[in-house]
Enzyme design. Structure first.
Site, short mmCIF file in Angstrom:
data_model
loop_
_atom_site.label_atom_id
_atom_site.label_comp_id
_atom_site.label_asym_id
_atom_site.label_seq_id
_atom_site.Cartn_x
_atom_site.Cartn_y
_atom_site.Cartn_z
N THR A 69 0.83 -1.20 0.00
CA THR A 69 0.00 0.00 0.00
C THR A 69 0.86 1.25 0.00
O THR A 69 0.46 2.30 -0.52
CB THR A 69 -0.93 0.00 1.23
OG1 THR A 69 -1.68 -1.21 1.23
CG2 THR A 69 -1.88 1.18 1.21
N LYS A 101 3.91 -12.73 7.75
CA LYS A 101 2.69 -12.06 7.30
C LYS A 101 2.14 -12.89 6.15
O LYS A 101 2.71 -12.89 5.06
CB LYS A 101 3.01 -10.63 6.86
CG LYS A 101 1.86 -9.81 6.31
CD LYS A 101 2.39 -8.43 5.93
CE LYS A 101 1.29 -7.48 5.45
NZ LYS A 101 0.82 -7.83 4.09
N TYR A 104 7.26 -11.41 4.61
CA TYR A 104 6.06 -10.90 3.94
C TYR A 104 5.77 -11.74 2.70
O TYR A 104 6.48 -11.64 1.70
CB TYR A 104 6.28 -9.43 3.59
CG TYR A 104 5.15 -8.72 2.89
CD1 TYR A 104 3.87 -9.24 2.85
CD2 TYR A 104 5.38 -7.49 2.29
CE1 TYR A 104 2.84 -8.56 2.21
CE2 TYR A 104 4.36 -6.79 1.66
CZ TYR A 104 3.09 -7.33 1.63
OH TYR A 104 2.09 -6.65 0.99
#
Length: 294
Positions: A44, A159, A131
């Site tokens: 993001t 994550k 991630y």
């Protein structure tokens, strides 16, 4: 490290440069909204589109605005050399932890990804979060790779992408068997958060929280209290937003929402990226109204 509700704000642009003031405003909203940590320069935060100086500017702005709140900084890049440079920059800027995605152009192999994390782990003085985001990196971790990476120094948690509906409990339980007892399991994919958090995930890495922290906080608190019905109800209320996320991608939807709310200048994304245009903008604004976000 326990990131809890980790909010991922946009890295807003102004005239094709990082808008430090707008980012600081967004982060200040997150602090006031009661999130547990801030995730800057994730997907993001459009880290892959930013130069070294722009990344450093974003971390500086976020750390300053966050105050005592932990800031997790993304350091993903194509070359390990550059990743390690961003590791040094993030640590020097005061990041509390690092978020590392296996960014690639040529598809990476499992052993290459292990080598990336080994290099980062040996260079980091702060915790590192693994991630996995196959929709952007086109790389899927095997469970065996997770287990190997988790044994490296500095690796604090993972994550994971959103599990398929109805599978979160089994997925989290399986990972719990593979990973060290103190490793954090966090979920992304906001529409899956209620199920994942009530199935044993420790953390929610949330795009929604990056703009609407109080709404995300209510869902996370219900899950933490063991009230699965309330957590799922909070999530169901947000179905119009989740539908837009799945159709258009959460980045473009949140960019359009931030522009519509006047929190960032338009256009706020680095070219060639664009927020949703006037054809789709009414759907975003309608979803915000239907969910009570505005």
């Amino acid at each position: 490290m326990q990131p809890g509700l980790c909010a991922f704000p946009l890295t807003p642009m102004r005239d094709e440069s990082v808008d430090d003031a707008a980012l600081a405003t967004l982060v200040s909203r997150l602090v006031a909204g009661g999130v547990d940590s801030v995730g800057v320069l994730g997907s993001t935060g459009v880290c892959a589109y930013l130069s070294r100086d722009e990344r450093r500017a974003a971390i500086d702005a976020a750390v300053s605005a966050a105050g005592e709140m932990p800031v997790i900084a993304g350091v993903g890049a194509l070359r390990t050399r550059d990743v390690l440079t961003y590791v040094e920059d993030a640590q020097a800027a005061g990041a509390s932890a690092l978020l590392v995605a296996p960014v690639s152009y040529h598809r990476l192999r499992q052993e290459e990804v292990f080598g990336l994390y080994a290099d980062v782990a040996s260079s980091s003085s702060v915790p590192v979060v693994v991630y996995e985001n196959p929709s952007t990196t086109a790389f899927t971790f095997t469970d065996e790779l997770y287990a190997r990476i988790a044994q490296l120094p500095s690796i604090a948690g993972v994550k994971i992408p959103p599990p398929a509906p109805g599978t979160a409990a089994d997925r989290v339980a399986h990972l719990r068997e593979l990973l060290p007892a103190d490793a954090t399991i966090g979920v992304s994919g906001d529409w899956a958060a209620a199920e994942a958090l009530t199935s044993g995930c420790h953390a929610w890495y949330s795009v929604l929280a990056g703009l609407f922290p109080r709404t995300a906080r209510a869902l996370a608190d219900a899950a933490a209290a063991g009230d699965a019905d309330a957590a799922h109800q909070h999530s169901s209320t947000l179905d119009p937003i989740w539908s837009l996320f799945k159709e258009h991608g959460s980045l473009r939807v949140m960019a359009a929402a931030a522009e519509a709310l006047g929190l960032v200048d338009a256009p706020c994304l680095p070219r060639p990226l664009l927020a949703l245009d006037e054809h789709y903008r009414p759907a975003v604004e309608d979803a915000l109204r239907r969910t009570g976000l505005i």
